[in-house]
Design a protein around this motif. Structure first.
Motif, PDB file in Angstrom:
ATOM      1  N   HIS A 217      31.753   1.161  31.308  1.00  0.00           N
ATOM      2  CA  HIS A 217      31.593   0.754  32.910  1.00  0.00           C
ATOM      3  C   HIS A 217      30.277   0.190  33.293  1.00  0.00           C
ATOM      4  CE1 HIS A 217      31.718   0.602  37.302  1.00  0.00           C
ATOM      5  NE2 HIS A 217      32.977   0.466  37.173  1.00  0.00           N
ATOM      6  N   ARG A 218      29.278   0.682  32.768  1.00  0.00           N
ATOM      7  CA  ARG A 218      27.647   0.414  33.070  1.00  0.00           C
ATOM      8  C   ARG A 218      27.466  -0.911  32.736  1.00  0.00           C
ATOM      9  NH1 ARG A 218      25.704   4.913  32.538  1.00  0.00           N
ATOM     10  NH2 ARG A 218      25.466   4.863  30.484  1.00  0.00           N
ATOM     11  N   GLU A 219      28.092  -1.322  31.401  1.00  0.00           N
ATOM     12  CA  GLU A 219      27.760  -2.449  30.622  1.00  0.00           C
ATOM     13  C   GLU A 219      28.521  -3.763  31.093  1.00  0.00           C
ATOM     14  OE1 GLU A 219      27.263  -4.486  26.251  1.00  0.00           O
ATOM     15  OE2 GLU A 219      27.424  -2.161  26.253  1.00  0.00           O
ATOM     16  N   PHE A 220      29.967  -3.397  31.196  1.00  0.00           N
ATOM     17  CA  PHE A 220      30.751  -4.556  31.243  1.00  0.00           C
ATOM     18  C   PHE A 220      31.174  -4.737  32.818  1.00  0.00           C
ATOM     19  CE2 PHE A 220      31.708  -3.083  26.842  1.00  0.00           C
ATOM     20  CZ  PHE A 220      31.247  -4.001  26.263  1.00  0.00           C
ATOM     21  N   VAL A 221      31.066  -3.706  33.553  1.00  0.00           N
ATOM     22  CA  VAL A 221      31.404  -3.906  34.749  1.00  0.00           C
ATOM     23  C   VAL A 221      30.331  -4.081  35.776  1.00  0.00           C
ATOM     24  CG1 VAL A 221      32.677  -3.275  37.040  1.00  0.00           C
ATOM     25  CG2 VAL A 221      33.654  -2.841  34.573  1.00  0.00           C
ATOM     26  N   THR A 222      29.077  -3.196  35.620  1.00  0.00           N
ATOM     27  CA  THR A 222      28.227  -3.323  36.702  1.00  0.00           C
ATOM     28  C   THR A 222      26.916  -4.280  36.074  1.00  0.00           C
ATOM     29  OG1 THR A 222      28.370  -0.831  37.153  1.00  0.00           O
ATOM     30  CG2 THR A 222      26.348  -1.767  37.764  1.00  0.00           C
ATOM     31  N   LYS A 223      26.528  -4.141  35.038  1.00  0.00           N
ATOM     32  CA  LYS A 223      25.477  -4.870  34.510  1.00  0.00           C
ATOM     33  C   LYS A 223      25.696  -6.223  34.049  1.00  0.00           C
ATOM     34  CE  LYS A 223      21.598  -4.597  31.030  1.00  0.00           C
ATOM     35  NZ  LYS A 223      21.166  -4.015  29.634  1.00  0.00           N
ATOM     36  N   ARG A 224      26.982  -6.554  33.314  1.00  0.00           N
ATOM     37  CA  ARG A 224      26.964  -7.749  32.662  1.00  0.00           C
ATOM     38  C   ARG A 224      28.243  -8.474  33.485  1.00  0.00           C
ATOM     39  NH1 ARG A 224      27.531  -7.229  26.143  1.00  0.00           N
ATOM     40  NH2 ARG A 224      27.745  -9.345  26.390  1.00  0.00           N
ATOM     41  N   ARG A 225      28.805  -7.836  34.438  1.00  0.00           N
ATOM     42  CA  ARG A 225      29.921  -8.318  35.191  1.00  0.00           C
ATOM     43  C   ARG A 225      31.093  -9.242  34.497  1.00  0.00           C
ATOM     44  NH1 ARG A 225      28.478  -7.616  40.492  1.00  0.00           N
ATOM     45  NH2 ARG A 225      26.362  -7.140  40.905  1.00  0.00           N
ATOM     46  N   MET A 226      30.962  -8.685  33.106  1.00  0.00           N
ATOM     47  CA  MET A 226      32.277  -9.139  32.390  1.00  0.00           C
ATOM     48  C   MET A 226      33.710  -8.840  32.775  1.00  0.00           C
ATOM     49  SD  MET A 226      30.262  -9.059  28.732  1.00  0.00           S
ATOM     50  CE  MET A 226      31.590  -9.844  27.916  1.00  0.00           C
ATOM     51  N   TRP A 227      34.094  -7.704  33.108  1.00  0.00           N
ATOM     52  CA  TRP A 227      35.519  -7.152  33.334  1.00  0.00           C
ATOM     53  C   TRP A 227      35.616  -7.269  34.906  1.00  0.00           C
ATOM     54  CZ3 TRP A 227      35.443  -2.390  29.902  1.00  0.00           C
ATOM     55  CH2 TRP A 227      35.481  -2.704  28.575  1.00  0.00           C
ATOM     56  N   LYS A 228      36.659  -7.889  35.109  1.00  0.00           N
ATOM     57  CA  LYS A 228      36.834  -8.210  36.667  1.00  0.00           C
ATOM     58  C   LYS A 228      38.235  -7.753  37.135  1.00  0.00           C
ATOM     59  CE  LYS A 228      34.019 -12.417  35.600  1.00  0.00           C
ATOM     60  NZ  LYS A 228      34.344 -13.756  35.191  1.00  0.00           N
TER      61      LYS A 228
END
Length: 284
Positions: A217-228
């Motif tokens: 969650h931290r990498e793909f949602v919060t930091k990189r905003r890849m998962w929407k």
């Protein structure tokens, strides 16, 4: 070439290729390692050694517990459904380095992905076979910017009979508008067509239920905003209905574990954050 290809296109096939070294692989894909670009082939080659395989597995599981088996199980399920379908045309949306169009199935396959990924895969197929398989058509499309229907039609796609659609591990990378635009296209599919797609749980994306995947969650949602984009499991039927699709089966960790992991005699968790849906087109 590798710099133009996203890790999301390579990663799942690396896992499928590495799993071939196991005594009881969850999927069988002899082409998985060969079709990858150089960076992927090197990772797979190193994974012949058990300590390297264990390290790759641990790194994957640290971010999202159960991700390794989840990727393999969803691939196995889609392969099983493709083998069972009566459709003679398949459309793979967001194909990455998928091998289903490379002779594993005897129908015509249209593979859709971002232009950079399509270019890299085309180059790799030429290096392997000297030409694209006659049954395979590569279609470059940006789901957020281009018309999927127009791009497919320009490459010879015709929906004059039931079609088998695959949309694996893609929806989370798109905005809701782009997901709905794709379902607008899918709403015109012939009755009897089949679709298998995956989605992430909305409560995970919102941070309300982490399932041990705080790192992911931290990498793909919060930091990189890849998962929407995400859905809740009980929202799927209502989401599909306006587009003329009916959910037949929805699979998560319990179903995948019972169907594939336990019979393999392997001890592997399956992720809670992703689910797989099979549905059929019920209206014209």
């Amino acid at each position: 070439m590798d710099t133009a290809v996203t890790g999301t296109a390579i990663g799942p096939m690396v896992i499928a290729a590495v799993d071939q070294f196991e005594e009881h692989p969850l999927v069988r894909d002899e082409l998985a390692a060969r079709i990858l670009p150089l960076s992927g082939r090197l990772a797979v080659r190193a994974a012949r050694w058990r300590p390297i395989r264990n390290a790759l597995f641990s790194a994957t599981e640290k971010k999202i517990p159960g991700l390794w088996a989840s990727m393999l199980c969803r691939k196995r399920y889609i392969d099983d459904r493709l083998d069972a379908t009566e459709a003679r045309t398949a459309v793979v949306l967001g194909a990455g380095f998928d091998t289903r169009g490379c002779g594993h199935w005897d129908g015509r396959v249209f593979e859709v992905d971002l232009p950079a990924t399509v270019k890299a895969k085309h180059e790799r197929l030429l290096a392997l076979f000297g030409a694209l398989p006659s049954s395979l058509t590569l279609v470059p499309v940006d789901f957020e910017q281009q018309s999927l229907e127009k791009a497919l039609e320009e490459h010879g796609y015709r929906d004059d009979g039931p079609v088998f659609f695959v949309w694996e591990a893609v929806t989370q990378y798109l905005t809701e508008d782009a997901v709905r635009a794709t379902f607008d296209f899918l709403s015109h599919a012939p009755a009897g067509s089949e679709l298998v797609f995956t989605f992430l749980r909305k409560d995970f994306l919102a941070g309300d239920a982490m399932f041990g995947a705080e790192g992911g969650h931290r990498e793909f949602v919060t930091k990189r905003r890849m998962w929407k984009f995400g859905l809740m499991p009980d929202e799927v039927e209502g989401f599909l209905a306006p587009y003329g699709w009916k959910q037949i089966e929805q699979l998560g960790p319990q179903e995948f574990s019972a169907r594939y992991v336990q019979p393999s005699a392997r001890v592997l968790p399956v992720s809670e954050i992703e689910r797989t849906v099979r549905c059929v087109k019920v209206g014209a």
